[in-house]
Design a protein around this motif. Structure first.
Motif, PDB file in Angstrom:
ATOM      1  N   GLU A 201       0.835  -1.494   0.386  1.00  9.75           N
ATOM      2  CA  GLU A 201       0.233   0.239  -0.198  1.00  9.75           C
ATOM      3  C   GLU A 201       0.809   1.398  -0.227  1.00  9.75           C
ATOM      4  O   GLU A 201       2.116   1.132   0.529  1.00  9.75           O
ATOM      5  CB  GLU A 201      -0.663   0.130   1.444  1.00  9.75           C
ATOM      6  N   PRO A 202       0.370   2.140  -0.901  1.00  7.94           N
ATOM      7  CA  PRO A 202       0.984   3.677  -0.438  1.00  7.94           C
ATOM      8  C   PRO A 202       0.919   4.012   0.674  1.00  7.94           C
ATOM      9  O   PRO A 202       0.628   4.071   1.433  1.00  7.94           O
ATOM     10  CB  PRO A 202       0.226   4.685  -1.489  1.00  7.94           C
ATOM     11  N   ALA A 203       2.250   4.717   1.053  1.00 10.60           N
ATOM     12  CA  ALA A 203       2.945   5.505   2.448  1.00 10.60           C
ATOM     13  C   ALA A 203       1.612   6.456   2.706  1.00 10.60           C
ATOM     14  O   ALA A 203       0.811   7.205   1.990  1.00 10.60           O
ATOM     15  CB  ALA A 203       4.173   5.983   2.744  1.00 10.60           C
ATOM     16  N   VAL A 204       1.349   6.587   4.582  1.00  8.09           N
ATOM     17  CA  VAL A 204       0.650   7.642   4.838  1.00  8.09           C
ATOM     18  C   VAL A 204       0.748   8.075   5.587  1.00  8.09           C
ATOM     19  O   VAL A 204       2.096   7.747   6.373  1.00  8.09           O
ATOM     20  CB  VAL A 204      -0.698   5.996   5.421  1.00  8.09           C
ATOM     21  N   ALA A 205       0.430   9.287   6.050  1.00  9.69           N
ATOM     22  CA  ALA A 205       1.647  10.253   7.340  1.00  9.69           C
ATOM     23  C   ALA A 205       0.564   9.628   8.478  1.00  9.69           C
ATOM     24  O   ALA A 205      -0.076   9.235   8.776  1.00  9.69           O
ATOM     25  CB  ALA A 205       0.159  11.753   6.815  1.00  9.69           C
ATOM     26  N   THR A 206       1.790  10.311   9.636  1.00  9.37           N
ATOM     27  CA  THR A 206       1.252   9.624  10.592  1.00  9.37           C
ATOM     28  C   THR A 206       1.869  10.540  11.607  1.00  9.37           C
ATOM     29  O   THR A 206       2.642  11.505  11.284  1.00  9.37           O
ATOM     30  CB  THR A 206       2.515   8.232  10.613  1.00  9.37           C
ATOM     31  N   ALA A 207       1.218  10.570  12.673  1.00  8.17           N
ATOM     32  CA  ALA A 207       1.678  11.748  13.534  1.00  8.17           C
ATOM     33  C   ALA A 207       1.805  11.207  15.234  1.00  8.17           C
ATOM     34  O   ALA A 207       0.824  10.165  15.631  1.00  8.17           O
ATOM     35  CB  ALA A 207       1.057  12.988  13.704  1.00  8.17           C
ATOM     36  N   PRO A 208       2.797  11.204  15.859  1.00  7.20           N
ATOM     37  CA  PRO A 208       2.210  10.870  17.083  1.00  7.20           C
ATOM     38  C   PRO A 208       1.279  10.752  17.863  1.00  7.20           C
ATOM     39  O   PRO A 208       0.470  11.904  17.987  1.00  7.20           O
ATOM     40  CB  PRO A 208       3.576  11.842  18.641  1.00  7.20           C
TER      41      PRO A 208
END
Length: 300
Positions: A201-208
Motif C-alpha cells: 500500500e502507498p505510504a500514509v502520513a502518521t503523527a505521535p
C-alpha cells in the motif's frame, strides 16, 4: 505511557541474568510519562542489555542516526512503540520490505485499523503478547486461532481450542484447517478480521498520539493532536525533557532494577516473547493495547 523498545548491542549478548536468551537484541518495556528524555532511561536500557558491562554514558542510535539523549523524547519518533535502537554503534539501514503473500486487516473490535502482513507459514492470533497477531480483546483466548499461508499461496485457518470459538463467514471453525478466500470475514471474540491480497500500500502520513504510538492522519493534519519535540508533556524549554520520576525499564523476563521510582501498579498484561527482535510487522511488533501509565505491569 508504556512502549516496547528493541535494543541491539552488536557483538554482545544480552545479560542472561535479566532473563534473555543470549541473542544480541533485547525487547524491553519502558514505562514513563510521555516526553521523558532518553537520558532518564538510557542507563537502565544499557544495563538491561549488558549488565555490569554497561557504560556510564551509553550512546544510542536509531539506524545510523545518533540520538541526543537530552532531546530525544519517549513517545516522539523515533522513540515510539516498536522502535529498534542500537547501543554503542550505528545500526544498519532498513532492509527492503519483503512483499507479503496476504494481509489480515482488523476491521472490528478494540484493534480495528490494524494491518498484519502474512509472509508465509503459520501465524497465531490471540490475546497473548506471544501471539504473532496480538489482539487486545478480552473475549479472545491467549492463543485463539492460527492462519497458515502455504507455499503456493493458499490460506487456511484453524481454531486452537479457544474458549469462545472462531467463525469464518459465519460458519464455525474447528481444529481442522479451513480454506480462507480473499475478503473472507474471520470473527473471534469481539474482533473481526478480513483477508486481503498482500499488495504493498502507498505510504500514509502518521503523527505521535502522545502515548508512544503513531496514528494515521489525513488532510495534511499531521500536527493536529500529535506530540512534537517542542510540546511533549514533561519537556523543558528547547525540547529537552525534565526526566521525571516514575520512569522504569523492564524486560520481557524479570523486572530490571534501576534508579527509578515505580508508580502505581498497572492491570495485568500477558507476558511478551522473550529474547531478541521479534520481527513482528510494523505496528505489530508492538503488544497491542499495552496499558499506559507510570507503573510496571504485573505479569500473570
Amino acid at each position: 505511557m508504556q512502549i516496547r523498545l528493541t535494543v541491539l548491542a552488536p557483538g554482545r549478548a544480552c545479560d542472561v541474568r535479566a532473563g534473555r536468551d543470549g541473542s544480541d537484541g533485547c525487547d524491553l518495556y519502558v514505562t514513563a510519562p510521555a516526553g521523558t528524555a532518553l537520558a532518564a532511561v538510557a542507563s537502565g536500557l544499557a544495563t538491561a542489555v549488558l549488565g555490569a558491562d554497561a557504560p556510564a554514558s551509553p550512546v544510542f542510535y536509531a539506524g545510523r542516526a545518533r540520538l541526543d539523549a537530552q532531546r530525544a523524547l519517549l513517545g516522539v519518533p523515533p522513540l515510539v512503540d516498536g522502535a529498534v535502537l542500537s547501543l554503542g554503534a550505528p545500526g544498519e539501514d532498513e532492509a527492503p520490505v519483503q512483499e507479503a503473500a496476504a494481509q489480515l486487516r482488523v476491521v472490528g473490535g478494540p484493534d480495528a485499523g490494524g494491518v498484519h502482513l502474512l509472509h508465509g507459514g503459520r501465524v497465531v492470533i490471540g490475546r497473548s503478547a506471544e501471539a504473532d497477531v496480538p489482539l487486545d480483546d478480552p473475549d479472545v483466548s491467549r492463543l485463539h486461532c492460527a492462519v497458515t499461508v502455504a507455499p503456493g499461496g493458499t490460506v487456511t485457518v484453524a481454531d486452537l481450542g479457544s474458549t469462545n470459538g472462531t467463525s469464518l463467514d459465519g460458519a464455525a471453525v474447528g481444529p481442522a484447517q479451513v480454506p480462507m478466500a480473499w475478503g473472507a470475514w474471520l470473527r473471534l471474540g469481539e474482533s473481526t478480521l478480513t483477508l486481503a491480497p498482500g499488495t504493498r500500500e502507498p505510504a500514509v502520513a502518521t503523527a505521535p498520539d502522545g502515548e508512544g504510538h503513531l496514528r494515521l492522519v489525513t488532510g495534511g493534519a499531521a500536527d493536529r493532536g500529535g506530540t512534537g519535540a517542542g510540546s511533549a508533556p514533561g519537556a523543558a524549554p528547547g525540547g529537552a525533557a525534565t526526566g521525571p520520576a516514575g520512569a522504569a525499564v523492564h524486560g520481557t523476563g524479570p523486572y530490571v532494577p534501576g534508579p527509578y521510582v515505580p508508580g502505581p501498579a498497572q492491570p495485568s498484561v500477558p507476558r511478551a516473547r522473550q529474547g531478541g527482535s521479534t520481527g513482528s510487522p510494523a505496528g505489530a511488533g508492538t503488544p497491542a493495547g499495552a496499558p499506559a501509565g507510570a507503573g510496571a505491569p504485573q505479569v500473570p
